[in-house]
Design a protein around this motif. Sequence first.
Motif, PDB file in Angstrom:
ATOM      1  N   MET A   1       0.845  -1.181   0.000  1.00 53.51           N
ATOM      2  CA  MET A   1       0.000   0.000   0.000  1.00 53.51           C
ATOM      3  C   MET A   1       0.888   1.241   0.000  1.00 53.51           C
ATOM      4  SD  MET A   1      -1.560   0.118   3.909  1.00 53.51           S
ATOM      5  CE  MET A   1      -1.177  -1.549   4.440  1.00 53.51           C
ATOM      6  N   LYS A   2       0.394   2.308  -0.592  1.00 49.04           N
ATOM      7  CA  LYS A   2       1.124   3.577  -0.631  1.00 49.04           C
ATOM      8  C   LYS A   2       0.905   4.327   0.677  1.00 49.04           C
ATOM      9  CE  LYS A   2       0.888   4.063  -5.628  1.00 49.04           C
ATOM     10  NZ  LYS A   2       0.324   4.824  -6.741  1.00 49.04           N
ATOM     11  N   ILE A   3       1.669   5.383   0.870  1.00 50.87           N
ATOM     12  CA  ILE A   3       1.638   6.105   2.139  1.00 50.87           C
ATOM     13  C   ILE A   3       0.246   6.667   2.450  1.00 50.87           C
ATOM     14  CG2 ILE A   3       2.421   8.342   1.243  1.00 50.87           C
ATOM     15  CD1 ILE A   3       4.198   8.454   3.868  1.00 50.87           C
ATOM     16  N   GLY A   4      -0.466   7.144   1.442  1.00 46.88           N
ATOM     17  CA  GLY A   4      -1.817   7.663   1.675  1.00 46.88           C
ATOM     18  C   GLY A   4      -2.766   6.578   2.144  1.00 46.88           C
ATOM     19  N   GLU A   5      -2.593   5.392   1.610  1.00 37.95           N
ATOM     20  CA  GLU A   5      -3.431   4.262   2.037  1.00 37.95           C
ATOM     21  C   GLU A   5      -3.093   3.847   3.462  1.00 37.95           C
ATOM     22  OE1 GLU A   5      -4.077   1.927  -2.174  1.00 37.95           O
ATOM     23  OE2 GLU A   5      -2.060   1.937  -1.292  1.00 37.95           O
ATOM     24  N   LEU A   6      -1.808   3.855   3.785  1.00 39.65           N
ATOM     25  CA  LEU A   6      -1.393   3.555   5.162  1.00 39.65           C
ATOM     26  C   LEU A   6      -1.955   4.603   6.116  1.00 39.65           C
ATOM     27  CD1 LEU A   6       0.273   1.875   7.186  1.00 39.65           C
ATOM     28  CD2 LEU A   6       2.220   3.373   6.641  1.00 39.65           C
ATOM     29  N   ALA A   7      -1.886   5.852   5.714  1.00 41.19           N
ATOM     30  CA  ALA A   7      -2.415   6.937   6.541  1.00 41.19           C
ATOM     31  C   ALA A   7      -3.906   6.740   6.788  1.00 41.19           C
ATOM     32  CB  ALA A   7      -2.148   8.286   5.877  1.00 41.19           C
ATOM     33  N   ALA A   8      -4.640   6.413   5.748  1.00 41.04           N
ATOM     34  CA  ALA A   8      -6.087   6.208   5.892  1.00 41.04           C
ATOM     35  C   ALA A   8      -6.381   4.980   6.747  1.00 41.04           C
ATOM     36  CB  ALA A   8      -6.733   6.060   4.518  1.00 41.04           C
ATOM     37  N   ALA A   9      -5.611   3.914   6.566  1.00 42.71           N
ATOM     38  CA  ALA A   9      -5.854   2.670   7.306  1.00 42.71           C
ATOM     39  C   ALA A   9      -5.556   2.806   8.793  1.00 42.71           C
ATOM     40  CB  ALA A   9      -5.021   1.539   6.712  1.00 42.71           C
ATOM     41  N   THR A  10      -4.677   3.728   9.144  1.00 38.74           N
ATOM     42  CA  THR A  10      -4.256   3.866  10.546  1.00 38.74           C
ATOM     43  C   THR A  10      -4.692   5.184  11.176  1.00 38.74           C
ATOM     44  OG1 THR A  10      -2.124   4.769   9.857  1.00 38.74           O
ATOM     45  CG2 THR A  10      -2.249   2.364  10.224  1.00 38.74           C
ATOM     46  N   SER A  11      -5.405   6.005  10.425  1.00 39.52           N
ATOM     47  CA  SER A  11      -5.810   7.341  10.901  1.00 39.52           C
ATOM     48  C   SER A  11      -4.606   8.144  11.379  1.00 39.52           C
ATOM     49  CB  SER A  11      -6.848   7.226  12.019  1.00 39.52           C
ATOM     50  OG  SER A  11      -7.989   6.553  11.560  1.00 39.52           O
ATOM     51  N   CYS A  12      -3.560   8.072  10.608  1.00 41.78           N
ATOM     52  CA  CYS A  12      -2.316   8.760  10.956  1.00 41.78           C
ATOM     53  C   CYS A  12      -1.923   9.663   9.798  1.00 41.78           C
ATOM     54  CB  CYS A  12      -1.223   7.721  11.220  1.00 41.78           C
ATOM     55  SG  CYS A  12       0.337   8.426  11.772  1.00 41.78           S
ATOM     56  N   PRO A  13      -1.653  10.936  10.067  1.00 38.88           N
ATOM     57  CA  PRO A  13      -1.257  11.836   8.978  1.00 38.88           C
ATOM     58  C   PRO A  13       0.019  11.370   8.265  1.00 38.88           C
ATOM     59  CG  PRO A  13      -1.736  13.073  10.979  1.00 38.88           C
ATOM     60  CD  PRO A  13      -1.728  11.622  11.356  1.00 38.88           C
ATOM     61  N   VAL A  14       0.080  11.618   6.980  1.00 39.52           N
ATOM     62  CA  VAL A  14       1.241  11.255   6.164  1.00 39.52           C
ATOM     63  C   VAL A  14       2.520  11.851   6.758  1.00 39.52           C
ATOM     64  CG1 VAL A  14       2.322  11.608   3.901  1.00 39.52           C
ATOM     65  CG2 VAL A  14      -0.079  10.902   4.042  1.00 39.52           C
ATOM     66  N   GLU A  15       2.473  13.109   7.188  1.00 39.68           N
ATOM     67  CA  GLU A  15       3.653  13.767   7.742  1.00 39.68           C
ATOM     68  C   GLU A  15       4.159  13.035   8.976  1.00 39.68           C
ATOM     69  OE1 GLU A  15       0.635  15.542   7.418  1.00 39.68           O
ATOM     70  OE2 GLU A  15       1.141  16.136   5.388  1.00 39.68           O
ATOM     71  N   THR A  16       3.240  12.510   9.776  1.00 39.78           N
ATOM     72  CA  THR A  16       3.627  11.782  10.989  1.00 39.78           C
ATOM     73  C   THR A  16       4.280  10.458  10.626  1.00 39.78           C
ATOM     74  OG1 THR A  16       1.834  12.842  12.203  1.00 39.78           O
ATOM     75  CG2 THR A  16       2.771  10.857  13.176  1.00 39.78           C
ATOM     76  N   ILE A  17       3.759   9.792   9.618  1.00 40.16           N
ATOM     77  CA  ILE A  17       4.367   8.541   9.154  1.00 40.16           C
ATOM     78  C   ILE A  17       5.809   8.809   8.714  1.00 40.16           C
ATOM     79  CG2 ILE A  17       4.293   6.733   7.390  1.00 40.16           C
ATOM     80  CD1 ILE A  17       1.182   7.081   7.454  1.00 40.16           C
ATOM     81  N   ARG A  18       6.002   9.849   7.935  1.00 40.66           N
ATOM     82  CA  ARG A  18       7.362  10.199   7.484  1.00 40.66           C
ATOM     83  C   ARG A  18       8.266  10.543   8.669  1.00 40.66           C
ATOM     84  NH1 ARG A  18       4.944  13.600   2.667  1.00 40.66           N
ATOM     85  NH2 ARG A  18       4.814  11.961   1.093  1.00 40.66           N
ATOM     86  N   TYR A  19       7.706  11.238   9.649  1.00 40.87           N
ATOM     87  CA  TYR A  19       8.461  11.579  10.852  1.00 40.87           C
ATOM     88  C   TYR A  19       8.910  10.312  11.576  1.00 40.87           C
ATOM     89  CZ  TYR A  19       9.379  13.326  15.560  1.00 40.87           C
ATOM     90  OH  TYR A  19       9.954  13.601  16.776  1.00 40.87           O
ATOM     91  N   TYR A  20       8.011   9.371  11.761  1.00 40.26           N
ATOM     92  CA  TYR A  20       8.367   8.123  12.436  1.00 40.26           C
ATOM     93  C   TYR A  20       9.419   7.342  11.653  1.00 40.26           C
ATOM     94  CZ  TYR A  20       4.407   8.848  15.618  1.00 40.26           C
ATOM     95  OH  TYR A  20       3.534   9.344  16.552  1.00 40.26           O
ATOM     96  N   GLU A  21       9.365   7.432  10.346  1.00 39.83           N
ATOM     97  CA  GLU A  21      10.416   6.802   9.529  1.00 39.83           C
ATOM     98  C   GLU A  21      11.757   7.473   9.791  1.00 39.83           C
ATOM     99  OE1 GLU A  21       9.683   6.496   5.315  1.00 39.83           O
ATOM    100  OE2 GLU A  21       7.638   5.796   5.680  1.00 39.83           O
ATOM    101  N   ARG A  22      11.788   8.801   9.752  1.00 44.76           N
ATOM    102  CA  ARG A  22      13.041   9.538   9.999  1.00 44.76           C
ATOM    103  C   ARG A  22      13.608   9.226  11.379  1.00 44.76           C
ATOM    104  NH1 ARG A  22      10.117  13.754   7.739  1.00 44.76           N
ATOM    105  NH2 ARG A  22       9.825  14.739   9.767  1.00 44.76           N
ATOM    106  N   GLU A  23      12.709   9.038  12.350  1.00 42.71           N
ATOM    107  CA  GLU A  23      13.135   8.746  13.721  1.00 42.71           C
ATOM    108  C   GLU A  23      13.524   7.283  13.918  1.00 42.71           C
ATOM    109  OE1 GLU A  23      13.637  10.821  16.376  1.00 42.71           O
ATOM    110  OE2 GLU A  23      13.359  12.413  14.904  1.00 42.71           O
TER     111      GLU A  23
END
Length: 152
Positions: A1-23
């Motif tokens: 799944m793409k990042i937007g789909e992950l965001a929708a599936a987890t109710s998590c903003p795309v920016e937050t997903i990217r932040y958690y990746e960077r961290e």
Amino acid sequence: MKIGELAAATSCPVETIRYYEREGLLPEPARSSANYRLYARAHAQRLRFIRHCRALDMTLDEIRTLLDHHDRPRQPCNAVNELIDDHLAHVEARLAQLQALREALVTLRSRCNGESDASHCGILQELSQPLPDRTPTVPDARSHVPGAHRSG
């Protein structure tokens, strides 16, 4: 799944997903031939775990520790218990600080009945005085991790 789909599936903003990746909390996803991030079910499960921890106001370091134990399940869980005990003590200290703040505000509010003009307002007069040494301190939301505490 793409990042937007992950965001929708987890109710998590795309920016937050990217932040958690960077961290380093979320592993680097695979990439499509068009260089899109491609996330697996494991990413969604890990993101839900992280978000649950964040909902409990845990810091990124606390989450890293929990993820380490989650990822290496043969470790003894006493460190997990200690982490939760420490976090609980932190929450209890913050509650005590907030209760002291509440009491200070109630006392301040009692200084004015709202029937005078502002030049005679007991609240304004009190706020003009130097702070006493016993003024309660309120925990700085940033000290227990940034707007990160509520951004993710």
